[in-house]
Design a protein around this motif. Structure first.
Motif, PDB file in Angstrom:
ATOM      1  N   ILE A 249       0.855  -1.207   0.000  1.00 20.64           N
ATOM      2  CA  ILE A 249       0.000   0.000   0.000  1.00 20.64           C
ATOM      3  C   ILE A 249       0.887   1.252   0.000  1.00 20.64           C
ATOM      4  N   ALA A 250       1.878   1.292   0.892  1.00 23.84           N
ATOM      5  CA  ALA A 250       2.718   2.487   1.028  1.00 23.84           C
ATOM      6  C   ALA A 250       3.482   2.767  -0.269  1.00 23.84           C
ATOM      7  N   ALA A 251       4.065   1.723  -0.854  1.00 23.07           N
ATOM      8  CA  ALA A 251       4.876   1.931  -2.056  1.00 23.07           C
ATOM      9  C   ALA A 251       3.995   2.352  -3.238  1.00 23.07           C
ATOM     10  N   THR A 252       2.798   1.777  -3.330  1.00 22.51           N
ATOM     11  CA  THR A 252       1.908   2.149  -4.444  1.00 22.51           C
ATOM     12  C   THR A 252       1.434   3.591  -4.279  1.00 22.51           C
ATOM     13  N   LEU A 253       1.106   3.971  -3.041  1.00 22.69           N
ATOM     14  CA  LEU A 253       0.678   5.356  -2.805  1.00 22.69           C
ATOM     15  C   LEU A 253       1.791   6.337  -3.175  1.00 22.69           C
ATOM     16  N   ARG A 254       3.013   6.048  -2.751  1.00 23.22           N
ATOM     17  CA  ARG A 254       4.125   6.965  -3.072  1.00 23.22           C
ATOM     18  C   ARG A 254       4.298   7.076  -4.575  1.00 23.22           C
ATOM     19  N   ARG A 255       4.180   5.938  -5.257  1.00 24.42           N
ATOM     20  CA  ARG A 255       4.318   5.947  -6.718  1.00 24.42           C
ATOM     21  C   ARG A 255       3.224   6.815  -7.349  1.00 24.42           C
ATOM     22  N   MET A 256       1.985   6.611  -6.896  1.00 26.85           N
ATOM     23  CA  MET A 256       0.858   7.367  -7.474  1.00 26.85           C
ATOM     24  C   MET A 256       0.993   8.869  -7.188  1.00 26.85           C
ATOM     25  N   LEU A 257       1.647   9.207  -6.056  1.00 28.95           N
ATOM     26  CA  LEU A 257       1.727  10.622  -5.671  1.00 28.95           C
ATOM     27  C   LEU A 257       2.966  11.329  -6.215  1.00 28.95           C
ATOM     28  N   THR A 258       3.976  10.559  -6.626  1.00 26.00           N
ATOM     29  CA  THR A 258       5.230  11.216  -7.008  1.00 26.00           C
ATOM     30  C   THR A 258       5.649  10.966  -8.457  1.00 26.00           C
ATOM     31  N   ASP A 278       1.385  -3.360 -10.266  1.00 24.58           N
ATOM     32  CA  ASP A 278       2.321  -4.314 -10.875  1.00 24.58           C
ATOM     33  C   ASP A 278       3.756  -3.796 -10.867  1.00 24.58           C
ATOM     34  N   GLU A 279       3.917  -2.523 -11.208  1.00 24.46           N
ATOM     35  CA  GLU A 279       5.279  -1.970 -11.198  1.00 24.46           C
ATOM     36  C   GLU A 279       5.877  -2.043  -9.802  1.00 24.46           C
ATOM     37  N   THR A 280       5.035  -1.805  -8.797  1.00 28.23           N
ATOM     38  CA  THR A 280       5.519  -1.853  -7.419  1.00 28.23           C
ATOM     39  C   THR A 280       5.948  -3.265  -7.056  1.00 28.23           C
ATOM     40  N   LEU A 281       5.160  -4.261  -7.479  1.00 24.29           N
ATOM     41  CA  LEU A 281       5.547  -5.651  -7.176  1.00 24.29           C
ATOM     42  C   LEU A 281       6.935  -5.963  -7.739  1.00 24.29           C
ATOM     43  N   TRP A 282       7.221  -5.428  -8.931  1.00 20.72           N
ATOM     44  CA  TRP A 282       8.526  -5.652  -9.532  1.00 20.72           C
ATOM     45  C   TRP A 282       9.630  -4.877  -8.826  1.00 20.72           C
ATOM     46  N   SER A 283       9.431  -3.561  -8.708  1.00 22.00           N
ATOM     47  CA  SER A 283      10.544  -2.687  -8.323  1.00 22.00           C
ATOM     48  C   SER A 283      10.723  -2.591  -6.827  1.00 22.00           C
ATOM     49  N   GLU A 284       9.611  -2.655  -6.077  1.00 24.87           N
ATOM     50  CA  GLU A 284       9.691  -2.503  -4.621  1.00 24.87           C
ATOM     51  C   GLU A 284       8.889  -3.627  -3.979  1.00 24.87           C
ATOM     52  N   PRO A 285       9.338  -4.862  -4.095  1.00 27.99           N
ATOM     53  CA  PRO A 285       8.539  -5.985  -3.614  1.00 27.99           C
ATOM     54  C   PRO A 285       8.222  -5.842  -2.124  1.00 27.99           C
ATOM     55  N   PRO A 286       6.975  -6.158  -1.740  1.00 25.73           N
ATOM     56  CA  PRO A 286       6.562  -5.981  -0.347  1.00 25.73           C
ATOM     57  C   PRO A 286       7.493  -6.652   0.654  1.00 25.73           C
ATOM     58  N   VAL A 287       8.052  -7.797   0.276  1.00 29.03           N
ATOM     59  CA  VAL A 287       9.089  -8.347   1.136  1.00 29.03           C
ATOM     60  C   VAL A 287      10.373  -8.380   0.315  1.00 29.03           C
ATOM     61  N   ALA A 288      11.338  -7.546   0.725  1.00 30.03           N
ATOM     62  CA  ALA A 288      12.571  -7.411  -0.057  1.00 30.03           C
ATOM     63  C   ALA A 288      13.480  -8.616   0.173  1.00 30.03           C
ATOM     64  N   ASN A 289      13.573  -9.015   1.454  1.00 32.62           N
ATOM     65  CA  ASN A 289      14.414 -10.160   1.849  1.00 32.62           C
ATOM     66  C   ASN A 289      13.503 -11.146   2.563  1.00 32.62           C
ATOM     67  N   PRO A 390       8.326   3.099   4.213  1.00 30.86           N
ATOM     68  CA  PRO A 390       8.556   4.329   4.968  1.00 30.86           C
ATOM     69  C   PRO A 390       8.010   4.201   6.381  1.00 30.86           C
ATOM     70  N   ALA A 391       8.775   4.717   7.365  1.00 32.36           N
ATOM     71  CA  ALA A 391       8.304   4.671   8.756  1.00 32.36           C
ATOM     72  C   ALA A 391       7.060   5.537   8.908  1.00 32.36           C
ATOM     73  N   VAL A 392       7.035   6.659   8.187  1.00 32.41           N
ATOM     74  CA  VAL A 392       5.835   7.520   8.167  1.00 32.41           C
ATOM     75  C   VAL A 392       5.618   7.985   6.730  1.00 32.41           C
ATOM     76  N   LEU A 393       4.380   8.292   6.408  1.00 34.02           N
ATOM     77  CA  LEU A 393       4.061   8.821   5.077  1.00 34.02           C
ATOM     78  C   LEU A 393       3.120  10.015   5.265  1.00 34.02           C
ATOM     79  N   PRO A 394       3.716  11.195   5.596  1.00 37.50           N
ATOM     80  CA  PRO A 394       2.866  12.335   5.900  1.00 37.50           C
ATOM     81  C   PRO A 394       2.297  12.972   4.624  1.00 37.50           C
ATOM     82  N   VAL A 395       0.978  13.212   4.641  1.00 37.26           N
ATOM     83  CA  VAL A 395       0.332  13.857   3.481  1.00 37.26           C
ATOM     84  C   VAL A 395      -0.526  15.029   3.961  1.00 37.26           C
TER      85      VAL A 395
END
Ligand code: HEM
Length: 410
Positions: A249-258, A278-289, A390-395
């Motif tokens: 959710i966080a990575a997709t929101l950042r992508r949509m906003l930036t 889909d792009e987020t699943l590729w580039s910023e997978p929810p579990v990196a390790n 992100p630890a926080v995502l202020p909007v």
């Protein structure tokens, strides 16, 4: 083959340094240049393991449970009592699909697969929309919010616990326990016991009055030998879902906003939410390790010698960025499904469809209702060895007029 092996205190990079790096992909490439597709790392300082970086090698580990087992009893490491790795890596006495291999895994996995297959998607979507609307109500009049603490974390937990038939009060209680279990304060053992009790109460209540939810499918399933197995399987599913959903959710929101392709600022042709997911699943997978497998026998992987009892972490972020499977063209990659973000092999995620549904509705509900702007372009990553979020995502946004509810905070 390299004779080099991870030495205790040997200056290995710790996983949390990779997930917290300014440019994680560059750090992963640097490791790969030095070691090839498998590199020695610290799971936490002083606890050695291997990080698998190559796409083919991660697939080999995920698919070969006879050599790379999930059962933590194969791990030779004795963790210090205060280690933050206990909850995920060495859960003594837990009886769930996540920690089992072979026939035992298949027996424990079957009820989960059947339960998810029976999930009513329209009912689930309505549940998630209700959760999202309630959470947005709580901050919509404020004109600003932290989308991690006030939204993503709570959506993930309330949506998944709702699928299991928990009400909101129980969902919030479970969320607080999970925070304790994963070392965010308090006594982890007591938090896990409290979580088990809430889940057991739900199992007993559901057996007395079955409803149309995942718990009802599990309690009637003949595969389980006892209620402990049902409770542990539910706890692992609720916890497994959480960090993945928050991160996606966080990575997709950042992508949509930036990303100007989504904000429509450069091309005039806005890409849609499904592309962002889909792009987020590729580039910023929810579990990196992805934790973890344990070598059952001495073997070779990539260019290194692995010893029986070694821990192996699957570098999903590294594998997804492996130039052997990935071009630099995000538009092309959106329809390329060979990323490993949901895993492959016997332990692959049984909840891809509901997972995607939750994330899509969570992002959509916010973007349709509020004119969100990121309040701070700088990112501080949450300190997790496994995920990068992100630890926080202020909007900020134009406040709505009426407040309906008090905020839910993890
Ligand atoms: C409704 C939400 C979700 C639930 C209930 C859920 C549940 C689970 C469960 C129970 C497992 C363990 C399977 C096993 O050991 O056989 C699992 C594994 C996994 N899940 Fe999910 N999940 C959810 C969402 C997600 C999302 C959003 C992602 C990432 C995009 C994800 C990625 C994974 C991965 C990578 C594994 C595999 C692990 C491995 O090979 O070790 N899950 N999930």
């Amino acid at each position: 083959m390299s004779g080099r092996e991870p030495q205790r205190g040997g200056g290995r990079v710790a996983l949390v340094e990779l997930t917290g790096a300014e440019d994680m992909v560059a750090e992963l490439r640097r490791l790969q240049d030095e070691w090839g597709p498998v590199a020695p790392v610290d799971l936490e300082p002083g606890v050695p393991g291997w990080l698998v970086l190559g796409h083919a090698e991660v697939m080999e580990v995920m698919r070969t449970e006879s050599v790379f087992a999930r059962d933590p009893r194969h791990w030779k490491e004795r963790l210090p009592l205060d280690s933050t790795l206990h909850a995920i890596l060495s859960p003594a006495g837990r009886r769930a699909l996540y920690y089992a291999d072979g026939a035992d895994h298949r027996r424990l996995r079957l009820p989960m697969d059947e339960a998810f297959a029976s999930l009513d998607e329209a009912q689930t979507a309505a549940l998630v929309r209700g959760v999202c609307a309630g959470l947005i109500d709580a901050f919509a009049t404020q004109g600003e919010a932290d989308l991690i603490g006030e939204y993503a974390a709570a959506v993930s937990f309330l949506a998944v616990s709702g699928m299991f038939g928990f009400d909101e009060r129980q969902g919030i209680a479970l969320l607080r326990c999970a925070h304790g279990v994963f070392g965010h304060g308090g006594d982890a053992v007591a938090a896990l016991a409290a979580m088990d009790q809430i889940v057991l109460d739900q199992v007993l209540a559901t057996r007395a009055a079955p409803g149309n939810n995942l718990t009802a499918r599990l309690v009637e399933h003949p595969s389980f030998e006892n209620d402990t197995e049902i409770v542990h399987s539910m706890v692992v599913a609720i916890c497994a879902a959480n960090e993945m959903l928050v991160t996606w959710i966080a990575a997709t929101l950042r992508r949509m906003l930036t990303d100007p392709r989504y904000t429509g600022r450069i091309t005039g042709v806005r890409r849609g939410l499904d592309d962002a997911l889909d792009e987020t699943l590729w580039s910023e997978p929810p579990v990196a390790n992805l934790p973890a497998r344990y070598a059952v026998t001495d073997c070779t992987l990539g260019k290194v010698r692995i010893q029986a009892g070694d821990a192996i972490v699957m570098g999903v972020a590294a594998a997804n960025n492996d130039p052997r499977v990935r071009t630099d063209d995000d538009t092309f990659e959106a329809s390329n499904r060979s990323h490993l973000s949901f895993g492959v092999g016997p332990h692959a995620c049984p909840a891809r469809r509901p997972g995607r549904l939750v994330v899509k509705i969570a992002v959509e509900s916010l973007m349709e209702r509020l004119d969100l702007r990121l309040a701070d372009p700088e990112v501080t990553w949450a300190p997790s060895p496994w995920s990068r979020y992100p630890a926080v995502l202020p909007v900020r946004f134009t406040p709505e007029r009426q407040s309906a509810r008090t905020p839910v905070r993890a």
